[in-house]
Design a protein around this motif. Structure first.
Motif, mmCIF file in Angstrom:
data_model
loop_
_atom_site.group_PDB
_atom_site.id
_atom_site.type_symbol
_atom_site.label_atom_id
_atom_site.label_comp_id
_atom_site.label_asym_id
_atom_site.label_seq_id
_atom_site.Cartn_x
_atom_site.Cartn_y
_atom_site.Cartn_z
ATOM 1 N N MET A 1 0.778 -0.771 -0.227
ATOM 2 C CA MET A 1 0.385 0.546 0.134
ATOM 3 C C MET A 1 1.367 1.643 -0.104
ATOM 4 S SD MET A 1 -1.426 0.373 3.648
ATOM 5 C CE MET A 1 -1.719 1.794 3.740
ATOM 6 N N LEU A 2 0.226 2.070 -0.744
ATOM 7 C CA LEU A 2 0.826 4.048 -0.443
ATOM 8 C C LEU A 2 0.674 4.499 0.933
ATOM 9 C CD1 LEU A 2 2.805 5.367 -2.162
ATOM 10 C CD2 LEU A 2 0.583 6.637 -3.198
ATOM 11 N N SER A 3 1.283 4.521 1.347
ATOM 12 C CA SER A 3 1.564 5.016 2.508
ATOM 13 C C SER A 3 2.154 5.816 3.314
ATOM 14 C CB SER A 3 2.002 4.031 3.730
ATOM 15 O OG SER A 3 3.727 4.443 3.525
ATOM 16 N N ARG A 4 1.560 6.888 4.712
ATOM 17 C CA ARG A 4 2.000 8.337 5.081
ATOM 18 C C ARG A 4 2.729 7.524 6.186
ATOM 19 N NH1 ARG A 4 -0.902 11.710 3.980
ATOM 20 N NH2 ARG A 4 -2.971 11.331 1.942
ATOM 21 N N VAL A 5 3.826 6.454 6.189
ATOM 22 C CA VAL A 5 4.295 6.398 7.840
ATOM 23 C C VAL A 5 5.424 6.994 7.284
ATOM 24 C CG1 VAL A 5 3.379 3.943 7.633
ATOM 25 C CG2 VAL A 5 5.251 4.193 6.739
ATOM 26 N N SER A 6 5.914 7.653 6.737
ATOM 27 C CA SER A 6 7.339 8.441 6.797
ATOM 28 C C SER A 6 7.387 9.963 7.527
ATOM 29 C CB SER A 6 8.029 9.222 5.438
ATOM 30 O OG SER A 6 9.144 9.779 5.320
ATOM 31 N N PRO A 7 8.229 9.470 8.529
ATOM 32 C CA PRO A 7 8.483 11.331 9.427
ATOM 33 C C PRO A 7 8.015 12.280 8.265
ATOM 34 C CG PRO A 7 9.445 10.104 10.604
ATOM 35 C CD PRO A 7 9.002 8.877 9.007
ATOM 36 N N VAL A 10 7.095 11.944 2.402
ATOM 37 C CA VAL A 10 7.193 10.854 1.898
ATOM 38 C C VAL A 10 6.400 10.409 1.757
ATOM 39 C CG1 VAL A 10 8.870 10.083 -0.077
ATOM 40 C CG2 VAL A 10 9.830 12.474 1.808
ATOM 41 N N ARG A 11 5.628 9.870 0.841
ATOM 42 C CA ARG A 11 5.034 8.387 0.203
ATOM 43 C C ARG A 11 5.849 7.294 -0.397
ATOM 44 N NH1 ARG A 11 -0.340 10.306 -0.393
ATOM 45 N NH2 ARG A 11 -0.359 7.576 0.314
ATOM 46 N N PHE A 12 5.484 6.407 0.126
ATOM 47 C CA PHE A 12 5.988 5.648 -0.364
ATOM 48 C C PHE A 12 5.492 4.105 -0.203
ATOM 49 C CE2 PHE A 12 8.485 6.096 3.952
ATOM 50 C CZ PHE A 12 7.829 4.917 4.090
ATOM 51 N N HIS A 13 5.618 2.545 -0.915
ATOM 52 C CA HIS A 13 4.874 1.397 -0.492
ATOM 53 C C HIS A 13 4.988 1.203 0.288
ATOM 54 C CE1 HIS A 13 3.921 2.676 -4.571
ATOM 55 N NE2 HIS A 13 2.401 1.868 -4.490
ATOM 56 N N TYR A 14 4.400 0.184 1.351
ATOM 57 C CA TYR A 14 4.748 0.128 2.802
ATOM 58 C C TYR A 14 4.020 -1.337 2.560
ATOM 59 C CZ TYR A 14 4.097 -0.294 7.808
ATOM 60 O OH TYR A 14 4.098 -0.444 9.225
ATOM 61 N N LEU A 15 4.897 -2.043 3.825
ATOM 62 C CA LEU A 15 4.473 -4.197 3.266
ATOM 63 C C LEU A 15 3.936 -4.060 4.928
ATOM 64 C CD1 LEU A 15 4.041 -7.029 2.842
ATOM 65 C CD2 LEU A 15 6.063 -7.090 3.585
ATOM 66 N N LYS A 16 2.388 -4.250 5.364
ATOM 67 C CA LYS A 16 1.769 -4.045 6.384
ATOM 68 C C LYS A 16 1.774 -5.869 7.151
ATOM 69 C CE LYS A 16 -2.438 -1.939 6.664
ATOM 70 N NZ LYS A 16 -2.046 -1.070 8.118
ATOM 71 N N SER A 19 6.739 -6.064 11.776
ATOM 72 C CA SER A 19 6.587 -6.008 13.487
ATOM 73 C C SER A 19 6.875 -4.907 13.699
ATOM 74 C CB SER A 19 7.981 -7.315 14.239
ATOM 75 O OG SER A 19 9.298 -6.093 13.041
ATOM 76 N N ALA A 20 7.324 -4.402 12.946
ATOM 77 C CA ALA A 20 7.452 -2.251 13.699
ATOM 78 C C ALA A 20 5.890 -2.398 13.490
ATOM 79 C CB ALA A 20 8.528 -1.327 11.948
ATOM 80 N N GLU A 21 5.481 -2.239 12.345
ATOM 81 C CA GLU A 21 3.103 -1.970 12.383
ATOM 82 C C GLU A 21 2.739 -2.354 13.612
ATOM 83 O OE1 GLU A 21 0.102 -1.821 9.239
ATOM 84 O OE2 GLU A 21 1.027 -3.569 9.990
ATOM 85 N N LYS A 22 2.874 -4.082 14.285
ATOM 86 C CA LYS A 22 2.367 -4.443 15.158
ATOM 87 C C LYS A 22 2.851 -3.791 16.694
ATOM 88 C CE LYS A 22 2.363 -8.889 12.985
ATOM 89 N NZ LYS A 22 2.254 -10.105 13.344
ATOM 90 N N GLU A 23 3.920 -3.588 17.083
ATOM 91 C CA GLU A 23 4.397 -2.458 17.762
ATOM 92 C C GLU A 23 3.962 -1.099 17.980
ATOM 93 O OE1 GLU A 23 9.695 -1.933 19.565
ATOM 94 O OE2 GLU A 23 8.489 -0.719 17.826
ATOM 95 N N LYS A 24 3.962 -0.372 16.284
ATOM 96 C CA LYS A 24 3.205 0.727 16.630
ATOM 97 C C LYS A 24 1.859 0.738 17.298
ATOM 98 C CE LYS A 24 1.897 2.616 12.560
ATOM 99 N NZ LYS A 24 1.848 3.595 11.077
ATOM 100 N N ASN A 112 14.078 -4.482 18.074
ATOM 101 C CA ASN A 112 14.007 -4.926 16.786
ATOM 102 C C ASN A 112 12.967 -5.296 15.989
ATOM 103 O OD1 ASN A 112 12.286 -5.943 17.951
ATOM 104 N ND2 ASN A 112 12.747 -7.517 19.382
ATOM 105 N N ALA A 113 12.269 -3.502 15.975
ATOM 106 C CA ALA A 113 10.819 -3.565 14.969
ATOM 107 C C ALA A 113 11.830 -3.330 13.595
ATOM 108 C CB ALA A 113 10.313 -2.645 15.538
ATOM 109 N N VAL A 114 10.991 -4.583 12.549
ATOM 110 C CA VAL A 114 11.866 -4.272 11.093
ATOM 111 C C VAL A 114 10.339 -3.543 11.049
ATOM 112 C CG1 VAL A 114 12.377 -5.250 9.031
ATOM 113 C CG2 VAL A 114 12.854 -6.101 11.454
ATOM 114 N N THR A 115 10.016 -2.690 9.462
ATOM 115 C CA THR A 115 9.566 -1.550 8.655
ATOM 116 C C THR A 115 10.274 -2.322 7.363
ATOM 117 O OG1 THR A 115 9.529 0.185 10.000
ATOM 118 C CG2 THR A 115 9.253 0.378 7.760
ATOM 119 N N ILE A 116 9.759 -2.694 6.090
ATOM 120 C CA ILE A 116 9.315 -3.300 4.983
ATOM 121 C C ILE A 116 8.945 -1.982 4.123
ATOM 122 C CG2 ILE A 116 9.860 -4.822 3.414
ATOM 123 C CD1 ILE A 116 8.883 -6.893 5.708
#
Length: 235
Positions: A1-7, A10-16, A19-24, A112-116
Motif C-alpha cells: 500500500m502507498l503509505s504515510r508512515v514516513s516522518p 514522503v509517500r512510499f509503498h509499505y508492507l503491512k 513487526s514495526a507496525e505491530k509495535e506501533k 528489533n522492529a522491522v519496517t519493509i
C-alpha cells in the motif's frame, strides 16, 4: 500500500503486518503512541519545540494530539488528522534492522522492529527467490510472476497518478479548501489527459499491442469520470 508512515511526509509503498507496525499499534492501544526516537536522523519538525524533533516520536505525537484536542474540531476532521499523526513510524530503526538481523549484527538499544518498504511491483510476486533467479527473470531467462498479466509500466505509472489525484480530491474538506487547490488539481488533471493523448500517439506510430490501447482507454475513462464527482475539474 502507498503509505504515510514516513516522518518526512514522503509517500512510499509499505508492507503491512510487519513487526514495526505491530509495535506501533501496540503502543497506540496502550495510550502511548510514538517511538522512543533514539537515533534522531529524521528529527526536523519544530512545530512545537525549538529543538527539531521527529514526527514519529512519542514527544511530538503527544504534543500534536494535545494540540488537536484543543481545537475542538468536527469529529470527522479530528479523526482524519489524528490518523495522519498516528500513521508515522520510526524508520531509522525499522529500515536498518533488517540488515542488522540478516548479518547477525547488534540491534540498536535492543529495538528489533522491522519496517519493509517494497516497490509497488511486489504485488506481482508470491515467493522468495535468489538474486540469481531474480536476475534471470529481469533478463527474460525465467518467468517468476504469480500467474498475473502485468500492465505496461507506463499504464501502471498512469494509474499511480490517477490514484494520487483521487486522493488529493478526497482530501478537500469543503469548497474553501478545494478552491485553494483548484489551480493545482485542474492542472494535474489536464496534464494527465495530455499524457494519455501522447501515449495514444506513440502507440499509433509504433504499432503497440492492442491491450495497451485498451488499458489506456480504460484509464482515460476512469479519469474523465472524476469530472462528474468533482465538477471543479471541468471549470
Amino acid at each position: 500500500m502507498l503509505s504515510r508512515v514516513s516522518p518526512l511526509g514522503v509517500r512510499f509503498h509499505y508492507l503491512k503486518g510487519t513487526s514495526a507496525e505491530k509495535e506501533k499499534l501496540d503502543r497506540i492501544a496502550k495510550g502511548r503512541p510514538g517511538s522512543p526516537c533514539t537515533e534522531k536522523h529524521l528529527a526536523f519538525n519544530t512545530e512545537f519545540t525549538e529543538q527539531p524533533i521527529c514526527t514519529a516520536s512519542r514527544q511530538y505525537q503527544k504534543l500534536k494530539i494535545d494540540h488537536l484536542q484543543s481545537l475542538n474540531l468536527p469529529e470527522m476532521v479530528y479523526e482524519k488528522q489524528l490518523g495522519e499523526v498516528l500513521d508515522k513510524e520510526c524508520l531509522c530503526i525499522g529500515l536498518s534492522n533488517a540488515a542488522a538481523i540478516n548479518h547477525s549484527e547488534t540491534l540498536i538499544k535492543n529495538l528489533n522492529a522491522v519496517t519493509i518498504c517494497p516497490g509497488p511491483n511486489i504485488v506481482n510476486f508470491s515467493k522468495v527467490v535468489s538474486l540469481q533467479t531474480m536476475v534471470d527473470h529481469i533478463y527474460g531467462r525465467k518467468d517468476i510472476l504469480c500467474n498475473v498479466t502485468r500492465s505496461n509500466m507506463f499504464i501502471s505509472e498512469l494509474h499511480l497518478y490517477i490514484n494520487y489525484l483521487k486522493e488529493k480530491l478526497e482530501e478537500g474538506i469543503g469548497e474553501e479548501v478545494l478552491d485553494k487547490q483548484k489551480k493545482y488539481l485542474t492542472g494535474f488533471f489536464d496534464n494527465l489527459l495530455k499524457g494519455i493523448a501522447y501515449y495514444r500517439q506513440l502507440s499509433a506510430e509504433n504499432n503497440i499491442e492492442q491491450s495497451f490501447n485498451e488499458e489506456l482507454s480504460s484509464a482515460e475513462l476512469e479519469l474523465r469520470l472524476l469530472i462528474f464527482e468533482y465538477p471543479l475539474l471541468s471549470e
